[in-house]
Design an enzyme around this catalytic site. Structure first.
Site, PDB file in Angstrom:
ATOM      1  N   TYR A 272      -9.139   5.737   7.415  1.00  0.00           N
ATOM      2  CA  TYR A 272      -9.357   6.268   8.832  1.00  0.00           C
ATOM      3  C   TYR A 272     -10.232   7.329   8.774  1.00  0.00           C
ATOM      4  O   TYR A 272      -9.890   8.359   8.347  1.00  0.00           O
ATOM      5  CB  TYR A 272      -7.890   6.872   9.252  1.00  0.00           C
ATOM      6  CG  TYR A 272      -6.835   5.620   9.589  1.00  0.00           C
ATOM      7  CD1 TYR A 272      -5.965   5.105   8.739  1.00  0.00           C
ATOM      8  CD2 TYR A 272      -6.479   5.187  10.898  1.00  0.00           C
ATOM      9  CE1 TYR A 272      -4.973   4.187   8.915  1.00  0.00           C
ATOM     10  CE2 TYR A 272      -5.590   4.182  11.129  1.00  0.00           C
ATOM     11  CZ  TYR A 272      -4.739   3.737  10.106  1.00  0.00           C
ATOM     12  OH  TYR A 272      -3.538   2.884  10.355  1.00  0.00           O
TER      13      TYR A 272
ATOM     14  N   PRO B 139      -3.761   0.953  18.780  1.00  0.00           N
ATOM     15  CA  PRO B 139      -3.631   0.404  17.598  1.00  0.00           C
ATOM     16  C   PRO B 139      -3.707   1.684  16.332  1.00  0.00           C
ATOM     17  O   PRO B 139      -3.348   1.277  15.283  1.00  0.00           O
ATOM     18  CB  PRO B 139      -4.505  -0.413  17.393  1.00  0.00           C
ATOM     19  CG  PRO B 139      -5.715  -0.108  18.495  1.00  0.00           C
ATOM     20  CD  PRO B 139      -5.081   0.404  19.591  1.00  0.00           C
TER      21      PRO B 139
ATOM     22  N   LYS C 118       1.194   0.366  15.109  1.00  0.00           N
ATOM     23  CA  LYS C 118       2.832   0.329  15.549  1.00  0.00           C
ATOM     24  C   LYS C 118       3.328  -0.694  16.157  1.00  0.00           C
ATOM     25  O   LYS C 118       4.424  -0.985  16.362  1.00  0.00           O
ATOM     26  CB  LYS C 118       3.564   1.549  16.262  1.00  0.00           C
ATOM     27  CG  LYS C 118       3.257   2.924  15.298  1.00  0.00           C
ATOM     28  CD  LYS C 118       4.523   2.796  14.450  1.00  0.00           C
ATOM     29  CE  LYS C 118       4.232   3.634  13.197  1.00  0.00           C
ATOM     30  NZ  LYS C 118       4.972   3.192  11.920  1.00  0.00           N
TER      31      LYS C 118
ATOM     32  N   HIS D  40       0.861  -1.102  -0.076  1.00  0.00           N
ATOM     33  CA  HIS D  40      -0.044  -0.038   0.106  1.00  0.00           C
ATOM     34  C   HIS D  40       0.841   1.087   0.191  1.00  0.00           C
ATOM     35  O   HIS D  40       1.843   1.349   0.665  1.00  0.00           O
ATOM     36  CB  HIS D  40      -0.811   0.035   1.142  1.00  0.00           C
ATOM     37  CG  HIS D  40      -2.175  -1.035   0.895  1.00  0.00           C
ATOM     38  ND1 HIS D  40      -3.158  -0.753   1.824  1.00  0.00           N
ATOM     39  CD2 HIS D  40      -2.414  -1.939   0.089  1.00  0.00           C
ATOM     40  CE1 HIS D  40      -4.261  -1.643   1.465  1.00  0.00           C
ATOM     41  NE2 HIS D  40      -3.678  -2.194   0.499  1.00  0.00           N
TER      42      HIS D  40
ATOM     43  N   TYR E 276       4.328   6.867   9.570  1.00  0.00           N
ATOM     44  CA  TYR E 276       3.602   5.632   9.319  1.00  0.00           C
ATOM     45  C   TYR E 276       4.245   4.666   8.725  1.00  0.00           C
ATOM     46  O   TYR E 276       4.291   3.342   9.082  1.00  0.00           O
ATOM     47  CB  TYR E 276       2.395   5.925   8.539  1.00  0.00           C
ATOM     48  CG  TYR E 276       1.115   5.152   8.446  1.00  0.00           C
ATOM     49  CD1 TYR E 276       0.025   5.261   9.141  1.00  0.00           C
ATOM     50  CD2 TYR E 276       1.172   4.023   7.802  1.00  0.00           C
ATOM     51  CE1 TYR E 276      -1.121   4.321   9.241  1.00  0.00           C
ATOM     52  CE2 TYR E 276      -0.105   3.054   7.757  1.00  0.00           C
ATOM     53  CZ  TYR E 276      -0.858   3.177   8.599  1.00  0.00           C
ATOM     54  OH  TYR E 276      -2.088   2.242   8.559  1.00  0.00           O
TER      55      TYR E 276
HETATM   56  P1  RFL Z   1       2.498 -10.933  21.842  1.00  0.00           P
HETATM   57  O1  RFL Z   1       2.177 -11.292  20.654  1.00  0.00           O
HETATM   58  O2  RFL Z   1       1.750 -10.744  23.047  1.00  0.00           O
HETATM   59  O3  RFL Z   1       3.240 -12.439  22.412  1.00  0.00           O
HETATM   60  C1  RFL Z   1       3.699 -12.563  23.700  1.00  0.00           C
HETATM   61  C2  RFL Z   1       3.784 -14.070  23.609  1.00  0.00           C
HETATM   62  O4  RFL Z   1       4.058 -14.620  25.231  1.00  0.00           O
HETATM   63  C3  RFL Z   1       3.293 -15.563  25.551  1.00  0.00           C
HETATM   64  N1  RFL Z   1       3.135 -15.509  27.106  1.00  0.00           N
HETATM   65  C4  RFL Z   1       4.024 -16.377  27.933  1.00  0.00           C
HETATM   66  N2  RFL Z   1       4.831 -17.372  27.471  1.00  0.00           N
HETATM   67  C5  RFL Z   1       5.216 -18.163  28.521  1.00  0.00           C
HETATM   68  N3  RFL Z   1       5.137 -17.951  29.832  1.00  0.00           N
HETATM   69  C6  RFL Z   1       4.281 -16.823  30.245  1.00  0.00           C
HETATM   70  N4  RFL Z   1       4.206 -16.486  31.420  1.00  0.00           N
HETATM   71  C7  RFL Z   1       3.572 -15.998  29.229  1.00  0.00           C
HETATM   72  N5  RFL Z   1       2.938 -14.841  29.337  1.00  0.00           N
HETATM   73  C8  RFL Z   1       2.550 -14.555  28.016  1.00  0.00           C
HETATM   74  C9  RFL Z   1       1.782 -15.143  25.002  1.00  0.00           C
HETATM   75  O5  RFL Z   1       0.954 -16.142  25.147  1.00  0.00           O
HETATM   76  C10 RFL Z   1       2.312 -14.782  23.424  1.00  0.00           C
HETATM   77  O6  RFL Z   1       2.405 -15.956  22.756  1.00  0.00           O
HETATM   78  O7  RFL Z   1       3.810  -9.829  21.952  1.00  0.00           O
HETATM   79  P2  RFL Z   1       5.007  -9.559  21.152  1.00  0.00           P
HETATM   80  O8  RFL Z   1       5.519 -10.727  20.446  1.00  0.00           O
HETATM   81  O9  RFL Z   1       5.816  -8.460  21.615  1.00  0.00           O
HETATM   82  O10 RFL Z   1       4.269  -8.722  19.843  1.00  0.00           O
HETATM   83  C11 RFL Z   1       3.622  -7.582  19.952  1.00  0.00           C
HETATM   84  C12 RFL Z   1       2.345  -7.705  18.903  1.00  0.00           C
HETATM   85  O11 RFL Z   1       1.718  -9.010  19.011  1.00  0.00           O
HETATM   86  C13 RFL Z   1       1.459  -6.616  19.157  1.00  0.00           C
HETATM   87  O12 RFL Z   1       2.275  -5.180  19.393  1.00  0.00           O
HETATM   88  C14 RFL Z   1       0.321  -6.167  17.956  1.00  0.00           C
HETATM   89  O13 RFL Z   1      -0.293  -7.076  17.750  1.00  0.00           O
HETATM   90  C15 RFL Z   1      -0.309  -4.896  18.283  1.00  0.00           C
HETATM   91  N6  RFL Z   1      -1.256  -4.684  17.364  1.00  0.00           N
HETATM   92  C16 RFL Z   1      -0.909  -4.121  15.891  1.00  0.00           C
HETATM   93  N7  RFL Z   1       0.183  -3.977  15.822  1.00  0.00           N
HETATM   94  C17 RFL Z   1       0.672  -3.392  14.629  1.00  0.00           C
HETATM   95  O14 RFL Z   1       1.838  -3.123  14.233  1.00  0.00           O
HETATM   96  N8  RFL Z   1      -0.305  -3.274  13.529  1.00  0.00           N
HETATM   97  C18 RFL Z   1      -1.613  -3.526  13.660  1.00  0.00           C
HETATM   98  O15 RFL Z   1      -2.328  -3.458  12.831  1.00  0.00           O
HETATM   99  C19 RFL Z   1      -1.927  -3.698  14.983  1.00  0.00           C
HETATM  100  N9  RFL Z   1      -3.130  -4.197  15.409  1.00  0.00           N
HETATM  101  C20 RFL Z   1      -2.546  -5.180  17.466  1.00  0.00           C
HETATM  102  C21 RFL Z   1      -3.654  -4.887  16.383  1.00  0.00           C
HETATM  103  C22 RFL Z   1      -3.142  -5.758  18.492  1.00  0.00           C
HETATM  104  C23 RFL Z   1      -4.391  -5.938  18.809  1.00  0.00           C
HETATM  105  N10 RFL Z   1      -4.526  -6.761  20.084  1.00  0.00           N
HETATM  106  C24 RFL Z   1      -5.815  -7.672  20.414  1.00  0.00           C
HETATM  107  C25 RFL Z   1      -3.541  -6.594  21.197  1.00  0.00           C
HETATM  108  C26 RFL Z   1      -4.785  -5.066  16.472  1.00  0.00           C
HETATM  109  C27 RFL Z   1      -5.291  -5.766  17.941  1.00  0.00           C
HETATM  110  C28 RFL Z   1      -6.798  -6.062  17.864  1.00  0.00           C
HETATM  111  C1  PHB Z   2      -5.407  -3.806  11.348  1.00  0.00           C
HETATM  112  O1  PHB Z   2      -5.552  -4.085  10.077  1.00  0.00           O
HETATM  113  O2  PHB Z   2      -5.775  -4.750  12.033  1.00  0.00           O
HETATM  114  C2  PHB Z   2      -4.989  -2.407  11.496  1.00  0.00           C
HETATM  115  C3  PHB Z   2      -4.620  -1.646  10.432  1.00  0.00           C
HETATM  116  C4  PHB Z   2      -4.403  -0.280  10.893  1.00  0.00           C
HETATM  117  C5  PHB Z   2      -4.199  -0.003  12.123  1.00  0.00           C
HETATM  118  C6  PHB Z   2      -4.712  -0.884  13.076  1.00  0.00           C
HETATM  119  C7  PHB Z   2      -4.987  -2.204  12.881  1.00  0.00           C
HETATM  120  O3  PHB Z   2      -3.982   1.416  12.473  1.00  0.00           O
END
Ligand code: RFL
Ligand code: PHB
Length: 384
Positions: free
Chosen positions: A198, A289, A293, A72, A379
């Site tokens: 957005y 979110p 980032k 994109h 971004y």
């Molecule tokens: P994670 O992915 O939370 O992984 C941590 C892992 O550790 C495990 N764990 C343990 N394992 C052993 N012993 C314990 N005591 C433990 N406690 C926990 C967990 O089960 C898990 O498998 O962290 P990590 O690797 O730092 O990654 C971070 C990302 O996952 C997170 O920042 C993103 O998902 C945030 N996020 C987004 N980030 C983006 O860059 N772009 C996006 O579009 C975006 N959209 C989102 C998001 C996060 C969301 N949620 C639900 C938090 C959208 C959503 C809905």
């Molecule tokens: C997503 O596709 O999950 C998404 C995209 C952009 C954002 C946050 C989440 O800023």
């Protein structure tokens, strides 16, 4: 068990670190408290910065990204009656990639499966300021085990145990809970837009994102106290159609495959290093979110830590490890600011001053090359 680096958490941060270390000849073992099926099914991030995408390809785990990722070159910003495009490519020469975190994790897991212990419990960190660092846990069959190692990496997300293993008096945290949440759906319907939208709307923010040419991902700003049962699919689609609506444009609805509500928070905890323990990703910081980032920041931490660890094991040099926290935090604070700024510009609030300020800012960002470039370079991600 003995290894050079014990990694807690098989999310993107822990798995990518394990992969990068193995490419540099450093051994690691990963412990994960959830099952493999759970880790592979979690729907989360969808936008990869160019630097994140490049690193995955360099690490040999970009096959799915290359085959299915969507490049994109911009995003749309919208408010009632207006939809304007921010052209990343023209403004910064760079782009982002649409590719699900689920896919990234699956490919990383396939590369590291022998080194990951799933479904563990009672993970604990020991002696990181002493001579024998270790990680203890109970394995999936109920047997207590211990990994002795030189380095422990806490990649266990916001709810993990590694950050808490740093004594509380040594820790400083900065935290804000926002007075809104995101209700997100994954829908089995082709996106109604070429690039992300957005949208500011008096009813609340809405985002049209996607996972592929056939799957849409959409979000609505809701109160953090909302219950998902009160949002049947037709109510979600109707709110999305209103908030994303524009004359001459139609939102395609389809079967909802997943639905959930996520709270929004800014959070940074220091130190990111305590003796032989290093924190990466959500274990040390959370961003709301808006701006996409979170995953990128987790990858950026790992991009700094992996070469520093490799250098330490190859030559005993400690200066790169000593510089980890300072380097990582510079990017953490930049992204924390950007995510807060995007959030503040786009989410409606009860404060009547917010609306004219937000609309003024949106108009400015879309009409000033300087302001648009600032949004675009944050971004797409500043260089690693
Ligand atoms: P994670 O992915 O939370 O992984 C941590 C892992 O550790 C495990 N764990 C343990 N394992 C052993 N012993 C314990 N005591 C433990 N406690 C926990 C967990 O089960 C898990 O498998 O962290 P990590 O690797 O730092 O990654 C971070 C990302 O996952 C997170 O920042 C993103 O998902 C945030 N996020 C987004 N980030 C983006 O860059 N772009 C996006 O579009 C975006 N959209 C989102 C998001 C996060 C969301 N949620 C639900 C938090 C959208 C959503 C809905
Ligand atoms: C997503 O596709 O999950 C998404 C995209 C952009 C954002 C946050 C989440 O800023």
């Amino acid at each position: 068990m003995r290894t050079q680096v014990a990694i807690i958490g098989a999310g993107p941060a822990g798995l990518l670190l394990s992969r990068l270390l193995s490419l540099r000849g450093v051994d690691s073992i990963v412990v994960e408290n959830r099952s493999r099926a759970h880790v592979e099914a979690r729907i989360r991030a969808g936008v990869l910065e160019q630097g994140t995408a490049d690193l995955l390809v360099e690490a040999g785990v970009g096959t799915r990204l290359r085959a299915d990722g969507l490049r994109h070159d911009g995003v749309h910003l919208q408010w009632p009656g207006e939809r304007r495009r921010i052209d990343f490519r023209a403004l910064t020469g760079r782009s982002v990639w649409i590719h699900g975190q689920t896919e990234v994790v699956k490919e990383l897991l396939a590369a590291r499966e022998e080194e990951v212990h799933f479904s563990v419990s009672d993970t604990a960190v020991h002696d990181v300021t002493g001579p024998t660092p270790s990680v203890s846990f109970v394995d999936s069959s109920g047997t207590p085990r211990r990994i002795t190692c030189s380095i422990v990496v806490g990649a266990d997300g916001f709810h993990g145990v590694s950050r808490e293993s740093i004594p509380a008096p040594l820790r400083t945290t900065w935290e804000r809970d926002y007075p809104y949440a995101w209700l997100g759906i994954l829908a089995d319907v082709p996106p109604s837009t070429d690039e992300l939208i957005y949208a500011w709307h008096p009813d609340g923010f809405a985002l049209h994102s996607m996972r592929s040419t056939t799957r849409s991902r959409l979000y609505l700003q809701v109160d953090p106290g909302e219950r998902i049962e009160d949002w049947p699919d037709d109510r979600v689609w109707s709110a999305l159609a209103t908030r994303l609506g524009l004359p001459g444009w139609e939102l395609r609805a389809g079967p909802v495959l997943d639905k959930g509500i996520t709270p929004m928070r800014s959070f940074v905890s220091t130190p990111m290093r305590h003796g032989a323990l290093f924190l990466v990703g959500d274990a040390a910081h959370i961003v709301p979110p808006t701006g996409a980032k979170g995953l990128n920041l987790a990858v950026a931490d790992v991009a700094v830590l992996a070469p520093a660890l490799a250098e330490f094991f190859a030559s005993g040099r400690t200066d790169l490890l000593d510089g980890y926290e300072e380097r990582a935090l510079r990017r953490v604070w930049r992204s924390t600011h950007f995510a807060w700024w995007m959030t503040a510009m786009l989410h409606t609030s009860p404060d009547p001053l917010d609306r004219p300020l937000q609309l003024s800012q949106l108009e400015y960002v879309c009409s000033s090359a300087a302001a648009a470039t600032s949004l675009a370079e944050n971004y797409v991600g500043l260089p690693h």
